[in-house]
Design a protein around this motif. Structure first.
Motif, PDB file in Angstrom:
ATOM      1  N   SER A  62      -7.871   3.903   0.690  1.00 23.60           N
ATOM      2  CA  SER A  62      -9.305   3.589   0.609  1.00 23.60           C
ATOM      3  C   SER A  62      -9.531   2.152   0.168  1.00 23.60           C
ATOM      4  CB  SER A  62      -9.997   4.545  -0.357  1.00 23.60           C
ATOM      5  OG  SER A  62      -9.911   5.865   0.129  1.00 23.60           O
ATOM      6  N   ALA A  63      -8.745   1.683  -0.792  1.00 22.94           N
ATOM      7  CA  ALA A  63      -8.878   0.304  -1.263  1.00 22.94           C
ATOM      8  C   ALA A  63      -8.540  -0.683  -0.147  1.00 22.94           C
ATOM      9  CB  ALA A  63      -7.980   0.064  -2.472  1.00 22.94           C
ATOM     10  N   ALA A  64      -7.531  -0.383   0.647  1.00 23.74           N
ATOM     11  CA  ALA A  64      -7.164  -1.264   1.753  1.00 23.74           C
ATOM     12  C   ALA A  64      -8.273  -1.320   2.801  1.00 23.74           C
ATOM     13  CB  ALA A  64      -5.858  -0.794   2.387  1.00 23.74           C
ATOM     14  N   VAL A  65      -8.849  -0.178   3.123  1.00 21.80           N
ATOM     15  CA  VAL A  65      -9.942  -0.137   4.091  1.00 21.80           C
ATOM     16  C   VAL A  65     -11.138  -0.929   3.567  1.00 21.80           C
ATOM     17  CG1 VAL A  65     -11.633   1.378   5.209  1.00 21.80           C
ATOM     18  CG2 VAL A  65      -9.216   2.022   5.153  1.00 21.80           C
ATOM     19  N   GLU A  66     -11.458  -0.743   2.304  1.00 20.37           N
ATOM     20  CA  GLU A  66     -12.587  -1.466   1.714  1.00 20.37           C
ATOM     21  C   GLU A  66     -12.338  -2.972   1.734  1.00 20.37           C
ATOM     22  OE1 GLU A  66     -15.091  -1.731  -2.467  1.00 20.37           O
ATOM     23  OE2 GLU A  66     -13.768  -0.027  -2.105  1.00 20.37           O
ATOM     24  N   ARG A  67     -11.124  -3.389   1.429  1.00 20.66           N
ATOM     25  CA  ARG A  67     -10.797  -4.826   1.442  1.00 20.66           C
ATOM     26  C   ARG A  67     -10.938  -5.406   2.852  1.00 20.66           C
ATOM     27  NH1 ARG A  67      -5.263  -7.802  -0.640  1.00 20.66           N
ATOM     28  NH2 ARG A  67      -5.941  -9.891  -0.066  1.00 20.66           N
ATOM     29  N   ILE A  68     -10.459  -4.667   3.831  1.00 16.24           N
ATOM     30  CA  ILE A  68     -10.582  -5.128   5.224  1.00 16.24           C
ATOM     31  C   ILE A  68     -12.049  -5.257   5.606  1.00 16.24           C
ATOM     32  CG2 ILE A  68     -10.208  -4.461   7.634  1.00 16.24           C
ATOM     33  CD1 ILE A  68      -7.536  -3.177   6.617  1.00 16.24           C
ATOM     34  N   MET A 103       0.848  -1.169   0.000  1.00 14.19           N
ATOM     35  CA  MET A 103       0.000   0.000   0.000  1.00 14.19           C
ATOM     36  C   MET A 103       0.892   1.230   0.000  1.00 14.19           C
ATOM     37  SD  MET A 103      -2.925   1.302   2.695  1.00 14.19           S
ATOM     38  CE  MET A 103      -2.056   0.730   4.104  1.00 14.19           C
ATOM     39  N   ASP A 104       0.570   2.180  -0.835  1.00 18.75           N
ATOM     40  CA  ASP A 104       1.273   3.456  -0.892  1.00 18.75           C
ATOM     41  C   ASP A 104       0.501   4.447  -0.038  1.00 18.75           C
ATOM     42  OD1 ASP A 104       2.414   5.898  -1.480  1.00 18.75           O
ATOM     43  OD2 ASP A 104       2.436   5.589  -3.645  1.00 18.75           O
ATOM     44  N   VAL A 105       1.021   4.763   1.135  1.00 14.70           N
ATOM     45  CA  VAL A 105       0.295   5.635   2.055  1.00 14.70           C
ATOM     46  C   VAL A 105       0.267   7.083   1.607  1.00 14.70           C
ATOM     47  CG1 VAL A 105       0.674   4.148   4.052  1.00 14.70           C
ATOM     48  CG2 VAL A 105       2.291   5.988   3.559  1.00 14.70           C
ATOM     49  N   THR A 106       0.954   7.410   0.518  1.00 18.22           N
ATOM     50  CA  THR A 106       0.885   8.768  -0.023  1.00 18.22           C
ATOM     51  C   THR A 106      -0.257   8.917  -1.014  1.00 18.22           C
ATOM     52  OG1 THR A 106       2.388   8.361  -1.882  1.00 18.22           O
ATOM     53  CG2 THR A 106       3.387   9.017   0.223  1.00 18.22           C
ATOM     54  N   GLN A 107      -0.938   7.828  -1.334  1.00 20.23           N
ATOM     55  CA  GLN A 107      -2.027   7.851  -2.302  1.00 20.23           C
ATOM     56  C   GLN A 107      -3.341   7.475  -1.614  1.00 20.23           C
ATOM     57  OE1 GLN A 107      -1.588   8.855  -5.515  1.00 20.23           O
ATOM     58  NE2 GLN A 107       0.509   9.256  -4.845  1.00 20.23           N
ATOM     59  N   GLN A 108      -4.266   8.414  -1.544  1.00 22.22           N
ATOM     60  CA  GLN A 108      -5.540   8.180  -0.868  1.00 22.22           C
ATOM     61  C   GLN A 108      -6.276   6.982  -1.454  1.00 22.22           C
ATOM     62  OE1 GLN A 108      -6.789   9.643   1.941  1.00 22.22           O
ATOM     63  NE2 GLN A 108      -8.354   8.072   1.811  1.00 22.22           N
TER      64      GLN A 108
END
Length: 56
Positions: free
Chosen positions: A10-16, A1-6
């Motif tokens: 958002s994709a990581a949160v949605e996957r979780i 995950m690139d934490v500099t890219q919103q």
């Protein structure tokens, strides 16, 4: 995950949310340190945060 890219955050949160339905623990173990006096984040000076995220 690139934490500099919103979008990647958002994709990581949605996957979780879809796969686990909740997040019990999150550990951020990346960063850099500078010598000198430590400052609390609550002091309102966030000038150091961009440096923390440009480690690539």
């Amino acid at each position: 995950m690139d934490v500099t890219q919103q979008a990647t955050i958002s994709a990581a949160v949605e996957r979780i949310e879809n796969e686990a339905s909740r997040l019990d623990l999150l550990v951020n173990n990346a960063g850099i340190a500078h010598a000198g006096k430590a400052r609390a984040v609550t002091e309102g000076n966030d000038s150091g945060w961009p440096c923390q995220y440009r480690i690539a």
